[in-house]
Design a protein around this motif. Structure first.
Motif, PDB file in Angstrom:
ATOM      1  N   LEU A 165      40.115  49.126  37.048  1.00 30.25           N
ATOM      2  CA  LEU A 165      39.047  48.636  37.926  1.00 30.25           C
ATOM      3  C   LEU A 165      39.298  47.174  38.258  1.00 30.25           C
ATOM      4  CD1 LEU A 165      35.921  50.177  36.142  1.00 30.25           C
ATOM      5  CD2 LEU A 165      36.988  50.958  38.265  1.00 30.25           C
ATOM      6  N   PRO A 166      38.731  46.706  39.374  1.00 36.63           N
ATOM      7  CA  PRO A 166      38.910  45.297  39.728  1.00 36.63           C
ATOM      8  C   PRO A 166      38.166  44.377  38.772  1.00 36.63           C
ATOM      9  CG  PRO A 166      37.526  46.408  41.354  1.00 36.63           C
ATOM     10  CD  PRO A 166      37.990  47.447  40.386  1.00 36.63           C
ATOM     11  N   MET A 167      38.752  43.213  38.540  1.00 39.00           N
ATOM     12  CA  MET A 167      38.127  42.174  37.712  1.00 39.00           C
ATOM     13  C   MET A 167      37.173  41.392  38.617  1.00 39.00           C
ATOM     14  SD  MET A 167      38.062  40.548  34.691  1.00 39.00           S
ATOM     15  CE  MET A 167      39.629  40.782  33.843  1.00 39.00           C
ATOM     16  N   THR A 168      35.903  41.718  38.539  1.00 38.41           N
ATOM     17  CA  THR A 168      34.905  41.007  39.324  1.00 38.41           C
ATOM     18  C   THR A 168      34.486  39.739  38.579  1.00 38.41           C
ATOM     19  OG1 THR A 168      33.073  42.158  38.277  1.00 38.41           O
ATOM     20  CG2 THR A 168      34.025  43.192  40.259  1.00 38.41           C
ATOM     21  N   ASN A 169      33.787  38.859  39.268  1.00 39.12           N
ATOM     22  CA  ASN A 169      33.282  37.651  38.608  1.00 39.12           C
ATOM     23  C   ASN A 169      32.358  38.013  37.456  1.00 39.12           C
ATOM     24  OD1 ASN A 169      34.701  35.989  40.329  1.00 39.12           O
ATOM     25  ND2 ASN A 169      32.988  35.732  41.744  1.00 39.12           N
ATOM     26  N   GLU A 170      31.543  39.045  37.630  1.00 39.83           N
ATOM     27  CA  GLU A 170      30.621  39.471  36.575  1.00 39.83           C
ATOM     28  C   GLU A 170      31.380  39.976  35.354  1.00 39.83           C
ATOM     29  OE1 GLU A 170      27.169  42.801  35.704  1.00 39.83           O
ATOM     30  OE2 GLU A 170      27.787  42.448  37.768  1.00 39.83           O
ATOM     31  N   VAL A 171      32.394  40.801  35.586  1.00 37.71           N
ATOM     32  CA  VAL A 171      33.205  41.312  34.472  1.00 37.71           C
ATOM     33  C   VAL A 171      33.919  40.160  33.778  1.00 37.71           C
ATOM     34  CG1 VAL A 171      35.215  42.720  33.872  1.00 37.71           C
ATOM     35  CG2 VAL A 171      33.498  43.621  35.447  1.00 37.71           C
ATOM     36  N   SER A 172      34.494  39.269  34.552  1.00 35.52           N
ATOM     37  CA  SER A 172      35.197  38.111  33.989  1.00 35.52           C
ATOM     38  C   SER A 172      34.269  37.295  33.093  1.00 35.52           C
ATOM     39  CB  SER A 172      35.756  37.241  35.110  1.00 35.52           C
ATOM     40  OG  SER A 172      36.374  36.104  34.576  1.00 35.52           O
ATOM     41  N   ALA A 173      33.053  37.062  33.554  1.00 31.44           N
ATOM     42  CA  ALA A 173      32.087  36.296  32.761  1.00 31.44           C
ATOM     43  C   ALA A 173      31.755  37.018  31.459  1.00 31.44           C
ATOM     44  CB  ALA A 173      30.822  36.040  33.574  1.00 31.44           C
ATOM     45  N   ARG A 174      31.603  38.326  31.525  1.00 31.99           N
ATOM     46  CA  ARG A 174      31.291  39.104  30.317  1.00 31.99           C
ATOM     47  C   ARG A 174      32.449  39.119  29.325  1.00 31.99           C
ATOM     48  NH1 ARG A 174      27.752  44.385  32.011  1.00 31.99           N
ATOM     49  NH2 ARG A 174      26.020  43.207  32.914  1.00 31.99           N
ATOM     50  N   LEU A 175      33.658  38.928  29.854  1.00 27.75           N
ATOM     51  CA  LEU A 175      34.854  38.920  28.998  1.00 27.75           C
ATOM     52  C   LEU A 175      35.257  37.511  28.597  1.00 27.75           C
ATOM     53  CD1 LEU A 175      36.985  41.644  30.818  1.00 27.75           C
ATOM     54  CD2 LEU A 175      35.623  41.899  28.735  1.00 27.75           C
TER      55      LEU A 175
END
Length: 124
Positions: free
Chosen positions: A28-38
């Motif tokens: 899946l694409p690395m969205t800003n939201e996912v990046s922040a959660r990671l």
């Protein structure tokens, strides 16, 4: 991307001698939201708790060598090698880096930044 994932999985299996998993991770694409959660991950990250067999999140900056690194983590997870301590996390990362650097060497790319710089105190 599916063809790249499969080719990388075959390569990782061949160089490590690890059995090819019956499943594949989602991508899946690395969205800003996912990046922040990671915690700010930008280019690539394998998350075993997302999807049936884990998910590799890829940002726009992800290159094939990053995919190799995350596929190694997928293999490790499928082999039951999930880290539980800081020392295990370092060894887990060192193995992925070692295999990524084999990929890089075969393609004339420079080595990845040594992970031991971040966790050397655990592996000495």
């Amino acid at each position: 991307m599916e063809a790249t994932l499969y080719a990388v999985m075959i390569w990782v299996s061949a160089v490590t001698g690890w059995d090819m998993p019956a499943s594949r991770p989602d991508i899946l694409p690395m969205t800003n939201e996912v990046s922040a959660r990671l915690g700010g991950a930008a280019c690539a990250s394998f998350v075993p708790s997302v999807g049936a067999h884990g998910t590799i999140f890829l940002g726009r900056c992800a290159k094939d060598e990053y995919i190799v690194h995350e596929v190694v983590h997928f293999f490790q997870h499928e082999r039951g090698e999930d880290p539980r301590t800081s020392r295990e996390e370092c060894l887990f990362e060192l193995k992925a880096e070692e295999i990524e650097n084999l990929w890089r060497a075969e393609r004339g790319l420079p080595e990845a930044r040594p992970y031991y710089e971040l966790c050397g105190k655990f592996v000495r």
